[in-house]
Design a protein around this motif. Structure first.
Motif, mmCIF file in Angstrom:
data_model
loop_
_atom_site.group_PDB
_atom_site.id
_atom_site.type_symbol
_atom_site.label_atom_id
_atom_site.label_comp_id
_atom_site.label_asym_id
_atom_site.label_seq_id
_atom_site.Cartn_x
_atom_site.Cartn_y
_atom_site.Cartn_z
ATOM 1 N N MET A 288 0.845 -1.190 0.000
ATOM 2 C CA MET A 288 0.000 0.000 0.000
ATOM 3 C C MET A 288 0.882 1.243 0.000
ATOM 4 S SD MET A 288 -3.354 -0.264 2.388
ATOM 5 C CE MET A 288 -2.893 1.082 3.384
ATOM 6 N N THR A 294 -4.792 9.653 -0.127
ATOM 7 C CA THR A 294 -5.927 8.737 -0.075
ATOM 8 C C THR A 294 -5.635 7.494 0.737
ATOM 9 O OG1 THR A 294 -5.144 7.848 -2.166
ATOM 10 C CG2 THR A 294 -6.963 9.421 -2.265
ATOM 11 N N ALA A 295 -4.477 7.424 1.376
ATOM 12 C CA ALA A 295 -4.156 6.222 2.153
ATOM 13 C C ALA A 295 -3.816 6.614 3.573
ATOM 14 C CB ALA A 295 -2.975 5.485 1.526
ATOM 15 N N LEU A 296 -4.145 5.723 4.516
ATOM 16 C CA LEU A 296 -3.845 5.998 5.915
ATOM 17 C C LEU A 296 -3.513 4.690 6.590
ATOM 18 C CD1 LEU A 296 -4.003 8.362 8.032
ATOM 19 C CD2 LEU A 296 -6.091 7.295 8.766
ATOM 20 N N LYS A 297 -2.513 4.726 7.452
ATOM 21 C CA LYS A 297 -2.134 3.504 8.158
ATOM 22 C C LYS A 297 -1.984 3.822 9.627
ATOM 23 C CE LYS A 297 0.211 -0.346 6.320
ATOM 24 N NZ LYS A 297 1.394 -1.033 5.951
ATOM 25 N N LYS A 298 -2.409 2.892 10.458
ATOM 26 C CA LYS A 298 -2.266 3.113 11.899
ATOM 27 C C LYS A 298 -1.633 1.870 12.496
ATOM 28 C CE LYS A 298 -4.878 5.840 14.927
ATOM 29 N NZ LYS A 298 -6.030 6.582 15.281
ATOM 30 N N ASP A 299 -0.753 2.074 13.463
ATOM 31 C CA ASP A 299 -0.089 0.931 14.078
ATOM 32 C C ASP A 299 -1.005 0.257 15.078
ATOM 33 O OD1 ASP A 299 2.864 2.883 14.110
ATOM 34 O OD2 ASP A 299 2.313 1.278 12.727
ATOM 35 N N GLU A 300 -0.472 -0.825 15.670
ATOM 36 C CA GLU A 300 -1.266 -1.572 16.633
ATOM 37 C C GLU A 300 -1.632 -0.669 17.801
ATOM 38 O OE1 GLU A 300 0.178 -5.454 17.023
ATOM 39 O OE2 GLU A 300 -0.696 -5.738 18.988
ATOM 40 N N ARG B 25 -5.195 -4.808 15.797
ATOM 41 C CA ARG B 25 -4.022 -4.988 14.949
ATOM 42 C C ARG B 25 -3.778 -3.721 14.133
ATOM 43 N NH1 ARG B 25 -5.227 -10.410 11.694
ATOM 44 N NH2 ARG B 25 -7.364 -9.669 11.833
ATOM 45 N N GLU B 26 -2.607 -3.686 13.544
ATOM 46 C CA GLU B 26 -2.279 -2.556 12.695
ATOM 47 C C GLU B 26 -3.280 -2.502 11.549
ATOM 48 O OE1 GLU B 26 1.907 -1.508 10.819
ATOM 49 O OE2 GLU B 26 1.062 -3.384 10.081
ATOM 50 N N PHE B 27 -3.900 -1.364 11.306
ATOM 51 C CA PHE B 27 -4.837 -1.304 10.189
ATOM 52 C C PHE B 27 -4.536 -0.124 9.289
ATOM 53 C CE2 PHE B 27 -7.486 2.145 11.702
ATOM 54 C CZ PHE B 27 -7.567 2.008 13.067
ATOM 55 N N GLY B 28 -4.949 -0.265 8.044
ATOM 56 C CA GLY B 28 -4.690 0.778 7.055
ATOM 57 C C GLY B 28 -5.775 0.750 6.010
ATOM 58 N N CYS B 29 -5.898 1.863 5.278
ATOM 59 C CA CYS B 29 -6.959 1.933 4.305
ATOM 60 C C CYS B 29 -6.542 2.845 3.177
ATOM 61 C CB CYS B 29 -8.210 2.384 5.029
ATOM 62 S SG CYS B 29 -9.174 3.545 4.124
ATOM 63 N N GLU B 30 -6.985 2.525 1.988
ATOM 64 C CA GLU B 30 -6.703 3.380 0.843
ATOM 65 C C GLU B 30 -7.991 3.553 0.063
ATOM 66 O OE1 GLU B 30 -3.807 1.871 -1.866
ATOM 67 O OE2 GLU B 30 -3.874 3.682 -3.099
ATOM 68 N N SER B 42 -9.709 -0.059 -0.171
ATOM 69 C CA SER B 42 -9.180 -1.323 0.326
ATOM 70 C C SER B 42 -8.872 -1.131 1.798
ATOM 71 C CB SER B 42 -7.933 -1.736 -0.437
ATOM 72 O OG SER B 42 -6.802 -1.152 0.136
ATOM 73 N N VAL B 44 -7.198 -2.902 5.327
ATOM 74 C CA VAL B 44 -6.258 -3.929 5.775
ATOM 75 C C VAL B 44 -6.242 -3.950 7.289
ATOM 76 C CG1 VAL B 44 -3.843 -4.575 5.799
ATOM 77 C CG2 VAL B 44 -4.814 -3.621 3.747
ATOM 78 N N GLY B 46 -4.116 -5.959 9.975
ATOM 79 C CA GLY B 46 -3.070 -6.962 10.150
ATOM 80 C C GLY B 46 -2.751 -7.554 8.795
ATOM 81 N N LYS B 219 -10.320 7.204 12.255
ATOM 82 C CA LYS B 219 -9.474 6.901 11.115
ATOM 83 C C LYS B 219 -10.222 7.147 9.820
ATOM 84 C CE LYS B 219 -10.284 3.201 10.018
ATOM 85 N NZ LYS B 219 -11.488 2.792 9.296
ATOM 86 N N ALA B 223 -8.964 9.809 6.901
ATOM 87 C CA ALA B 223 -8.465 9.311 5.624
ATOM 88 C C ALA B 223 -8.823 10.247 4.488
ATOM 89 C CB ALA B 223 -9.013 7.918 5.339
#
Lengths: 426, 235
Positions: A288, A294-300, B25-30, B42, B44, B46, B219, B223
């Motif tokens: 990714m 348009t993308a976002l990620k978050k840790d645990e 868990r670690e999560f993400g999105c696009e 999409s 995600v 984990g 989140k 985004a």
């Protein structure tokens, strides 16, 4: 859902531009769009982006009985799924013409070219062989699904690892990936298909048509080739008439493109192997893009749970009392369950008629799901003739003790009612 | 059961849960990653990843047309093989959640199609599908009364509660629950459960899940910082 129809001015614009050797996205006649290959978390999962066209391939395997006429060979099964996500014109479940064409072309490209050694997939000759299944899902259709699907399929096959097996006589042991490392398939060569679109009755030619160009093309020539310049399959559709020089030229172009693409695939496989050896995380999540709006990620993230106990207790106190529990079912005879005592029979049948239906009830009680119970008032176990026929003697096989409450559903009641009606008529 | 008995048993079960640190868990999105669908996303969690595509409002077949609202169709495509009964039940759960939060009456006699493609399943699949669906519907610009998010919880054999379980944790659990929670009132829109569990465990879980929900809805709003028209439509 229907696809938006192409307007006449769009069509004229595209054709005119092609005559002037211009393409919508600025490519040259023989240029491919940018190809990006990435892999999923498990072996055999591959994503291919051909410009905006996106497909995903997944390879899986299973032990099955072999085909009768080929007891020593494994089975390959290909399936291209035209997902409704890829285009509004694709419908779930319906085998459209395009779907049949793509499936057939992929089969010819990969199965008939014998790129996979199927004899190595045999475990016990005549009894157990590996069936390798390749599912290609189309995610976005921006033209040239065939090429993207063929690249994805062959890359996924190269990436796939099947479980290790050992045979001792007739016993076959399949080892899980934790016990023994899975082994790759034996692949002889990598056939890749290249598509050529023809316009104006074969005058103009474009490699790797995008979706708009596909809509206005007259015919399509698909050549599947490997890097050793061996042609695996040629298909020409659309009814255009091509000169043999044109076909020769296309095959030369295909040779060049295929070697470039094969290099790209090998590089991607190598990078993935290195990443897995180094123990890094690999998969769709990693591919990714990071620095994009348009993308976002978050840790645990840990979750605050301190107030949960008080709130939960509060909810239970405010809630209703639990419902009255029903007494659990009693099993008087195997195959028969009884809940409660049942009620008096209110059908108004005479006592001696009820004995006839004992046999029917005995047969039915085993089959029926007992939910409600009705009590039948039965008299003594007298033998009564069921039919008026004087030819046979009626023998009752299992006379039940009449004191026990009978478990019946509505079925036998109805039978009783119908039979009693018959009697009354007679 | 008397109320006092309820209290005591609730307290004993909740003690176990209170001492654990529960984490997602670690999560993400696009979003907007596919060019053909009107909205795509999409999600995600984990290793579990799901891709969603939305088409609509579009023309609807006369047989499926509803006179006063839009017809929502959900399709879940598994990675291997053809869709089976399991996918149908997942489709049902997602469709009911979406119908509760979309303003379908604004598009009568139209069709909305939501397609979910499973890219990898490592546990919590249904909640990942719900989250991807919400993001895709937002990306398509469809009017919604609230955002929703999905959270999965597993209760292991010794009473421990695990949120966002992996496939291995799901296999060893005695109960598995997925809830869809809305962003406006943090109420439960949909629940799907499997296994055996007590009333106290469920109420504890639901409260716990409502804590998880703000993380996920924050989140979703983050985004898309540059789409003010969508956020305005949500209130």
């Amino acid at each position: 859902m229907k696809d938006t129809p192409l307007s006449n001015c769009e069509r004229d614009f595209l054709l005119k531009a092609i005559e002037e050797k211009k393409r919508l996205d600025g490519r040259q006649t023989y240029d491919y769009r940018k190809i990006k290959i990435s892999f999923g978390t498990d072996y055999g999962c591959c994503f291919v982006d051909l410009g905006q066209t996106r497909v995903m391939a997944q390879v899986s395997c299973e032990l099955v009985a072999p085909k009768e006429n080929r007891p020593n060979e494994g089975i390959m099964f290909f399936n291209i799924e035209l997902s409704p996500m890829a285009s509004p014109g694709f419908e779930q479940g319906r085998q459209s013409e395009l779907s049949v064409k793509l499936n057939r072309q992929l089969e010819r490209c990969l199965r008939n070219s014998k790129c996979i050694d199927t004899e190595s997939l045999c475990v016990v000759s005549g009894e157990k062989v590996w069936q390798i299944r390749v599912d290609v899902h189309t995610l976005n259709n921006d033209g040239n699904l065939m090429d993207a699907a063929s690249i994805a399929a062959i890359t996924a096959l190269c990436h796939f690892r099947r479980p290790d097996v050992s045979t001792q006589g007739q016993e076959v042991t399949v080892y899980s990936p934790e016990e023994r490392d899975p082994i790759p398939l034996s692949i002889y060569h990598m056939p890749i298909s290249v598509s050529f679109a023809f316009f104006q009755q074969g005058t103009y030619l474009l490699v790797d048509p995008c979706e708009r160009e596909e809509r206005v093309m007259d015919g399509l020539l698909v050549i599947a080739m490997n890097k050793h310049r061996e042609i695996c399959s040629i298909q020409s559709s659309g009814g255009i008439m091509l000169l043999k020089e044109q076909v020769m030229r296309c095959s030369k172009i295909a040779g060049v493109k295929v070697s470039e693409i094969t290099e790209l695939i090998n590089e991607a496989l190598l990078n993935d192997r290195k990443a897995r050896k180094a123990g890094g995380k690999c998969g769709f999540a990693e591919s990714m893009p990071q620095e994009r709006i348009t993308a976002l990620k978050k840790d645990e993230t840990p979750v605050e749970m301190t107030d949960v106990t008080e709130t939960a207790n509060g909810i239970i106190q405010k809630g209703e009392a639990a419902p009255q529990t029903v007494p659990s079912p009693v099993v008087p005879v195997p195959g028969v369950g009884q809940v409660g005592q049942g009620l008096q029979n209110s059908w108004g049948l005479e006592d001696d008629d009820e004995d006839d239906y004992e046999e029917e009830k005995n047969d039915n009680s085993g089959d029926e799901q007992v939910e409600e119970v009705t009590k039948m008032d039965v008299g003594e176990g007298d033998v009564v003739e069921i039919s008026d026929s004087e030819e046979e003697e009626v023998v009752i096989l299992n006379p039940e003790v009449p004191e026990k409450p009978k478990n019946t559903g509505s079925k036998s009641h109805q039978k009783g009612a119908a039979a009693s009606k018959k009697r009354q008529k007679k | 059961m008397t109320p006092s008995a309820c209290d005591k048993s609730a307290f004993s079960t909740m003690e176990v849960c209170g001492s654990l640190t529960v984490s997602l868990r670690e999560f993400g999105c696009e979003q907007s990653l596919l060019s053909r669908p009107d909205g795509s996303a999409s999600f995600v969690q984990g290793d579990t990843s799901v891709m969603a595509g939305v088409y609509g409002p579009a023309e609807v077949k006369v047989s499926k047309e509803i006179y006063d609202r839009a017809t929502l169709e959900v399709l879940v495509q598994p990675k291997v093989g053809l869709p089976s009964v399991r996918e149908r039940s997942q489709e049902q759960c997602v469709r009911e959640t979406c119908e509760a939060s979309l303003l379908l009456t604004l598009h009568p006699r139209s069709s909305l199609t939501l397609i979910l493609q499973v890219l990898h399943d490592d546990g919590s699949l249904l909640s990942c599908c719900l989250n991807a669906a919400c993001m895709a519907l937002m990306d398509a610009g469809l009017p919604m009364s609230c955002l929703f998010c999905g959270v999965t919880c597993a209760i292991s054999t010794d009473g421990q509660i695990i949120t966002d379980p992996t496939a291995a944790q799901e296999k060893e659990s005695r109960a598995l629950m997925t809830f869809a929670i809305d962003s406006a009132k943090h109420s439960v829109l949909m629940s799907s459960t499997k296994g055996s569990f007590s009333v106290h465990e469920v109420s504890g879980l639901m409260t716990g899940k409502k804590e998880c929900a703000p993380f996920q809805t924050n989140k979703t709003v983050n985004a898309k910082p540059k789409r003010p028209d969508v956020t305005n439509r949500l209130h």
